[in-house]
Design an enzyme around this catalytic site. Sequence first.
Site, PDB file in Angstrom:
ATOM      1  N   ASP A 198      46.488   3.820  97.587  1.00 15.68           N
ATOM      2  CA  ASP A 198      47.141   4.239  98.831  1.00 15.68           C
ATOM      3  C   ASP A 198      48.506   3.587  98.321  1.00 15.68           C
ATOM      4  OD1 ASP A 198      47.877   5.981 100.971  1.00 15.68           O
ATOM      5  OD2 ASP A 198      47.982   4.299 101.954  1.00 15.68           O
ATOM      6  N   ASP A 238      51.455   4.370 101.406  1.00 12.25           N
ATOM      7  CA  ASP A 238      51.591   3.553 102.847  1.00 12.25           C
ATOM      8  C   ASP A 238      50.708   3.127 103.547  1.00 12.25           C
ATOM      9  OD1 ASP A 238      53.619   4.957 102.156  1.00 12.25           O
ATOM     10  OD2 ASP A 238      52.989   7.584 103.183  1.00 12.25           O
ATOM     11  N   ASP A 255      44.295   2.194 103.382  1.00  9.93           N
ATOM     12  CA  ASP A 255      44.312   1.804 105.147  1.00  9.93           C
ATOM     13  C   ASP A 255      43.130   2.720 105.874  1.00  9.93           C
ATOM     14  OD1 ASP A 255      46.835   3.214 106.538  1.00  9.93           O
ATOM     15  OD2 ASP A 255      46.482   3.335 104.806  1.00  9.93           O
TER      16      ASP A 255
END
Length: 222
Positions: free
Chosen positions: A7, A9, A183
């Site tokens: 991922d 961001d 996250d």
Amino acid sequence: MRLALFDLDHTLIPLDSDHAWGEFTVRLGWRDAEAFRRANDGYYQAYKAGSLDIHDYVRFATGAVRERGLAEGRRAHERFMAEVIRPAMTEAARALVRRHQQAGDTVIIVTATNAFVTRPIAQAFGVEHLIAIDLETDPRGEYTGAIAGVPSFREGKVARVEQWLADRGLRWSDLAHSTFYSDSMNDLPLLEKVHEPVATNPDERLQALAQARGWRILNLFE
């Protein structure tokens, strides 16, 4: 093939690139600051809560570039990279990507942010393969505000990785190993699909789930 999926961001960079791009367009005077920030922050909170309407958000997020035109948007994005993104790219994140590349893994950034914002960021990390939200264009080559194809968001990330594999004559079962760093609980479908899920700078919900399931937890920004 061994896949290392990331991922973007709050995983490889300690900010939300789409949200930051929106703030950058405000700084450029392309948007009314108060109205834009209220809406932008609202979408961001919806994303964190898992309730984001991705199609509605993409229409909103691409508004500035659609009004200004893609050529001007790209020039502004070069400043965005220099002033916002590159200073936020940590050596720890760069080193993690490099370790997978040096080990011979195929590295792919898989993000729910659109490709206009994220392609230059992937290039800055030295990552060739990007799975991002593709944007529909009109006959002039300008963005329409619609998503082209399956959005790489939530379950769509699994579908898009599967399509990437299928384009190369592969399936999940053909992989020797797969790792995914994220996250967010929004990425749970893909985290559950790979051989090795890594909760990276996890939000509270993902932190708790990772601890309960014995997943590796990695903090890149401490």
